[in-house]
Design an enzyme around this catalytic site. Structure first.
Site, mmCIF file in Angstrom:
data_model
loop_
_atom_site.group_PDB
_atom_site.id
_atom_site.type_symbol
_atom_site.label_atom_id
_atom_site.label_comp_id
_atom_site.label_asym_id
_atom_site.label_seq_id
_atom_site.Cartn_x
_atom_site.Cartn_y
_atom_site.Cartn_z
ATOM 1 N N CYS A 135 0.836 -1.198 0.000
ATOM 2 C CA CYS A 135 0.000 0.000 0.000
ATOM 3 C C CYS A 135 0.875 1.253 0.000
ATOM 4 O O CYS A 135 1.352 1.678 1.054
ATOM 5 C CB CYS A 135 -0.932 -0.005 1.214
ATOM 6 S SG CYS A 135 -1.974 1.454 1.292
ATOM 7 N N CYS A 138 -0.523 4.144 2.140
ATOM 8 C CA CYS A 138 -0.351 3.998 3.598
ATOM 9 C C CYS A 138 1.120 4.180 4.000
ATOM 10 O O CYS A 138 1.437 4.867 4.961
ATOM 11 C CB CYS A 138 -0.785 2.610 4.072
ATOM 12 S SG CYS A 138 -2.197 1.919 3.225
ATOM 13 N N ASP A 139 2.035 3.526 3.268
ATOM 14 C CA ASP A 139 3.428 3.416 3.731
ATOM 15 C C ASP A 139 4.412 4.297 2.960
ATOM 16 O O ASP A 139 5.550 4.468 3.391
ATOM 17 C CB ASP A 139 3.892 1.953 3.600
ATOM 18 C CG ASP A 139 2.991 1.003 4.369
ATOM 19 O OD1 ASP A 139 2.447 1.432 5.400
ATOM 20 O OD2 ASP A 139 2.825 -0.150 3.939
#
Ligand code: FAD
Length: 314
Positions: A135, A138-139
């Site tokens: 992701c 997200c990261d």
């Protein structure tokens, strides 16, 4: 956590399909429960949504917040866990959850969407959470200022490249086929950035490192061109699989492990409906999942009150 375990309708999932189903079923005052360990599903992973009507541009997180604000106005209970088994006995469905509980329901909407596929190469599991990620939204920010690789040239992969090229000195895109398969506009954006190197006809052999990822070993699809890229992160974006394992054969799946549905979101099993990316509906989009969720909720309501489908004007 609610004490009540018996409902007229259980909606499994927390993405756009499930959230829309909640809104439609709540307006019919259906006695229901939502089972999902998150809110938003894949939409949370999208850095920018440009095709949801009414919002020319909105981040996935902002769109989910708007969905959630809307859903919360109905006070529908949610169990923050995953369904691990769905079974039917007589006219009632039994739903087991990861936290060891069991719920029963007269009707069920499956809206469990999709999860990322794995590369299945050496180092992938070992470095999960230490440089291997599924992701970028997200990261991605964690790897600002570092060289990274994105594996997969579809829309998810190009979405990751476009995010990372803004904050990383070098972004490698690894694609097995002759050219990326993403929308032309995304490919153009990546090609226009001098920090992006697109490697086609290329396959991943291994992810290497010490405590964290330090490199990605790649080869040409035909072999004989082994090369190590010095990267701190590998974003695996090679597609998604439907979350249907917990269904235990209750419904027949197609060859892609998706649930076949008719135009009213019915699965063929009385009382069992499905909506969104988990189904065999061809296009996987937020607006389509939302529309399918509405159809499933109206279908479930019709089933519960024994109305013919199509007589449930929202
Ligand atoms: C990176 C990326 C960018 C995208 N960008 C766009 C875009 O710009 N525009 C667009 O229209 N679409 C976009 N999409 C596609 C879009 O996000 C999906 O089509 C949409 O989210 C599908 O909604 P859904 O509700 O069917 O499933 P999902 O969003 O996958 O939600 C499934 C939900 O079910 C839950 N769940 C799964 N298994 C279980 C279980 N066993 N028990 C309980 N809960 C479970 C999950 O936690 C999740 O809450 C993008 C997708 C990705 C990956």
């Amino acid at each position: 956590m609610a004490d009540k375990t018996n409902y007229d309708l259980v909606i499994i999932g927390g993405g756009p399909a499930a959230m829309t189903a909640v809104v439609y079923a709540a307006r019919k005052q259906v006695d229901m429960l939502v089972i999902s360990d998150d809110i938003g599903g894949q939409t949370m992973w999208s850095s920018g949504v440009e095709n949801y009507l009414g919002f020319p541009f909105i981040t996935g997180a902002e769109l989910v917040q708007k969905f959630e604000d809307h859903v919360r106005t109905f006070n529908v209970p949610q169990e923050y866990t995953r369904a691990t088994r769905l079974a039917r006995s007589g006219d009632v469905f039994n739903i087991d959850t990861q936290d060891g509980r069991q719920f029963t329901s007269r009707a069920v909407i499956i809206a469990t969407g999709k999860s990322p596929k794995m590369l299945n190469v050496a180092g992938e599991k070992e470095f999960l959470g230490r440089g291997v990620t599924y992701c970028a939204t997200c990261d991605g920010p964690v790897f600002a200022g570092q060289n990274v690789a994105v594996v997969g040239g579809g829309n998810s992969g190009l979405d990751a490249v476009v995010q990372m090229m803004k904050i990383c000195p070098r972004v490698y895109l690894i694609e097995r086929s002759q050219s990326p398969r993403a929308d032309a506009i995304m490919i153009q954006k990546a090609k226009a950035d001098p920090n992006v190197e697109i490697l086609t006809n290329t396959t991943v052999k291994e992810i290497v490192g010490g405590n964290f990822v330090e490199g990605l070993v790649i080869d040409s699809v035909d072999g004989g061109n082994l090369r190590k890229l010095d990267v701190s992160a590998v974003f695996v974006e090679i597609g998604l699989s439907p979350n249907t394992d917990f269904l235990n054969g209750i419904v027949r799946l197609n060859q892609n492990k998706e649930i076949p549905v008719d135009c009213a979101a019915r699965t063929g099993i009385p009382g069992l409906f499905a909506a969104g990316d988990v189904t065999d509906v061809p296009e996987k989009q937020i607006i389509i999942a939302a529309g399918d969720g509405a159809k499933a909720a109206l279908g479930a309501y019709a089933y519960l009150v024994r109305l013919p489908v199509g007589e449930t004007w929202g």
